[in-house]
Design an enzyme around this catalytic site. Structure first.
Site, mmCIF file in Angstrom:
data_model
loop_
_atom_site.group_PDB
_atom_site.id
_atom_site.type_symbol
_atom_site.label_atom_id
_atom_site.label_comp_id
_atom_site.label_asym_id
_atom_site.label_seq_id
_atom_site.Cartn_x
_atom_site.Cartn_y
_atom_site.Cartn_z
ATOM 1 C CG ASP A 71 -19.915 0.838 5.259
ATOM 2 O OD1 ASP A 71 -20.332 0.344 6.094
ATOM 3 O OD2 ASP A 71 -18.769 0.968 4.951
ATOM 4 C CG ASP A 79 -21.039 -2.333 9.614
ATOM 5 O OD1 ASP A 79 -20.769 -2.911 8.752
ATOM 6 O OD2 ASP A 79 -20.556 -1.392 10.271
ATOM 7 C CD GLU A 80 -18.827 -3.385 4.870
ATOM 8 O OE1 GLU A 80 -18.563 -3.127 3.802
ATOM 9 O OE2 GLU A 80 -17.842 -3.998 5.498
#
Length: 414
Positions: A27, A121-122
């Protein structure tokens, strides 16, 4: 954006010789804000908020320094400014975030082909096949963090465990810029002291219900008899949380179908101002998206909302689901909740859109639970009726009540 501000950070500093924690959740830390700071190094260490500097706007992202003031994404900007008057507000640049995201995801792909992207974003990584080449999960997680920072200037946090749920929980505890490894043998020891809110599916109302019954930690829930949980939360919810509390999560990491998405948007003949009118249009769009998802035999991990106002200001918001879905009821519920964050009385809306993103094959879904099963059964029945008798034979009552003036002169799908 995570609400973690780093005060409860837990990391694995020393190497761990363990080969069971092969599911990694990576993350990016305060991703949007961190990307902005690459161009504004003078702001590093300050409370920075990403968003439009208007009291009618909302927070898009915030640095950890800002989060310590209780500032989180989707918070009204006026509230954020009251909590931290000294915060620096910078405008968002979504094209920069997309470019950096693509760069980071390419780094993940070097370590394993088993990368399951979750939004921008992860991602989950299954590194079981990479142990011979790169070493233990601790070594792989350490090298991923080092490589991401060396090539992008961005920090990420990594959780390593034997299941997806525990890996994701571990990455949140490691934030910011940390690595936490939870070997399989220590899963229960790690899980049970956590607050009950750490379990997927425990929102504010469920947490209040549980705590009212004296269930404050994961251990409390795990030791509550299953029949009592079922009576309190229903069959699906009770069984799901009971399984999670004992570390049971059979879902595997599934490489998806990239950045492809399915969406519909509509431009109105007259601007909409009433929330109920917008919610009705969101239902119409969600149904179209869900039908196309089912026809393509894929499910969406992320629901995205697009709103364009009469002055052509355009905002987008998205939410990653606990489980992928191809059900209109679920997509509509998430889209309305996203809209409610943006809604302000009197706002005039000329366009609205709904998208299902981060698609995965429907057959690949190995869900720990399926809260959408009753809705899916109803909607697939409607699909069958539509295929035989044509569109419009069966429709939700709320759509039947829609007025002709709310119909758009044109709509778009992609």
């Amino acid at each position: 954006m995570s609400k973690q501000d780093g005060r409860n950070r837990l990391v694995t500093d020393a190497p761990v010789d363990d080969a069971t924690a092969t599911v990694l959740h990576v993350d990016m830390d305060a991703f949007f804000a961190s990307v902005e700071l690459l161009d504004r190094p003078d702001l590093v260490g300050l409370p920075v908020i990403v968003g439009h500097d208007s009291d009618r706007s909302v927070v898009t992202a915030a640095t950890y320094e800002a989060r310590k003031y209780g500032i989180n994404s989707a918070m009204p900007m006026a509230v954020a400014k009251r909590r931290c008057p000294a915060a620096v507000i910078v405008e968002p640049h979504f094209e920069k975030y997309s470019a950096r995201s693509a760069q980071v995801m390419r780094i993940f792909d070097r370590f394993t082909p088993r990368v399951e992207r979750l939004g921008i974003d992860e991602a989950f990584l299954d590194v079981a096949g990479a142990l011979r080449l790169y070493g233990t999960p601790w070594q792989i997680g350490t090298e991923i963090r080092r490589t991401v920072f060396a090539e992008t200037g961005l920090h990420c946090s990594v959780g390593a465990a034997s299941t997806k749920f525990v890996a994701k929980l571990a990455s949140s505890r490691a934030k910011p810029d940390g690595l936490l490894v939870v070997p399989h043998a220590y899963t229960i020891e790690f899980l049970h002291p956590q607050p009950v809110s750490a379990l997927w599916g425990v929102g504010g109302k469920t947490q209040e219900t549980l705590e009212h019954r004296g269930i404050h930690t994961v251990r409390d829930l795990a030791t509550t008899p299953l029949p009592s949980l079922v009576a309190l939360l229903g069959p699906a919810g009770g069984q799901r949380l009971h399984d999670l509390a004992w570390g049971r999560d059979p879902r595997s990491v599934e490489a998806g179908v990239g950045e492809k998405s399915i969406g519909h948007e509509v431009t109105f003949g007259r601007d909409l101002t009433e929330r109920d009118d917008v919610a009705r249009e969101l239902l119409r769009l969600a149904e179209k998206v869900a039908v196309r998802l089912r026809r393509a035999e894929v499910q969406a991990r992320t629901v995205a909302l697009k709103v364009r106002y009469t002055d052509f200001t355009t905002l987008t918001r998205s939410r990653t689901l606990a489980e992928p879905s191809d059900v209109a009821k679920r997509i509509h519920r998430e889209a309305v909740e996203l809209y409610d964050v943006l809604h302000r009385p009197g706002n005039r809306i000329r366009l609205i859109g709904v998208r299902g993103e981060n698609l995965v094959p429907a057959a690949a879904s190995n869900a720990l639970w399926d809260d959408d099963a009753p809705w899916r059964e109803t909607e697939t029945t409607v699909d069958a009726v539509t295929a035989r008798f044509g569109a419009g034979v069966l429709r939700p009552a709320s759509l039947v009540r829609a007025t002709p003036e709310q119909r758009a002169p044109h709509a778009r799908q992609d």
